[in-house]
Design a protein around this motif. Structure first.
Motif: not given
Ligand code: CA
Length: 228
Positions: A9-10, A53, A55, A103
């Motif tokens: 996850e970013d 995630d 993206m 999310k």
């Molecule tokens: Ca993301």
């Protein structure tokens, strides 16, 4: 039920929140901030679950999941999708994710999904195998017959049992002690050297290059692992 979990996850804030929550629940947590790093860790280490995630910088969660599955890794994957992107969920499940969560989500919901996935994974280990294929090898455990590149390979009883034991636990490290106990049932005169010798024979017969085995790998100081 404590597990080793990788979060890919970013968003640092989300990583921190999830890590705190999971650690408080007794899990061990590792994190990667982008797709390539996540994939590297997922291929190299052993996790009980991956929170992925969609993206991500560098490589999407879909590509990470697809690559893992194409390399035979069946670690449960929980995908985090964007809210309302039904298409994301469909794609995610199609390429081998085990569940998804849109999310933003409530922490309790994530926690419940994780517990369910872990329970499912633990209840369904690889069952007894009748037949298994890897590379150009086919093994029919039922009839004790192995073929490599279409040619019969004679396998002794213990070789077959040993291979089957490792294949049924593929991806996991199996210690010499466990093999002595389960495959040889502590027969007299059998030592961990016996295990090593049988492993060497299996590699001779089944690996393309027995000196640098692709399938039956040594885990130094512990034992062996069949890498699917
Ligand atoms: Ca993301």
């Amino acid at each position: 039920m404590s597990a080793r979990i990788l979060i890919v996850e970013d968003e640092p804030g989300l990583v921190m929140t999830l890590t705190d929550m999971l650690v408080a629940e007794g899990h061990e947590v590792d994190a990667a901030p982008d797709g390539p790093a996540g994939l590297r860790k997922a291929l190299k280490e052993r996790y009980d679950l991956i929170i992925l995630d969609v993206m991500l910088p560098g490589m999407s969660g879909f590509d990470v999941c697809r690559t893992l599955r194409s390399q035979g890794r069946d670690t449960p994957v929980l995908m985090l999708t964007a809210r309302g992107r039904v298409a994301d969920r469909v794609v995610g499940l199609k390429i081998g994710a085990d569940d998804y969560l849109a999310k933003p989500f409530a922490p309790e919901e994530l926690s419940a999904r994780i517990e369910a996935l872990l329970r499912r994974a633990r209840k369904e280990p690889y069952g007894p195998l009748e037949r298994f294929e890897f590379g150009d090898v086919t093994v029919d455990f039922e009839h004790g017959v192995a073929l490599k590149a279409g040619q019969p390979v004679p396998l002794a009883g213990k070789e077959l049992q040993l291979l089957r034991y490792l294949v049924e636990r593929r991806g996991q490290t199996v210690s010499r002690e466990e093999l002595l106990r389960s495959v040889w049932e502590y027969s007299s005169g059998v030592t961990s050297r016996t295990v090593d010798v049988h492993i060497a024979w299996l590699r001779q017969k089944l690996e393309d290059s027995p000196q640098s085995p692709r399938w039956i790998q040594t885990v130094r100081g512990v034992g062996y692992r069949f890498v699917p």
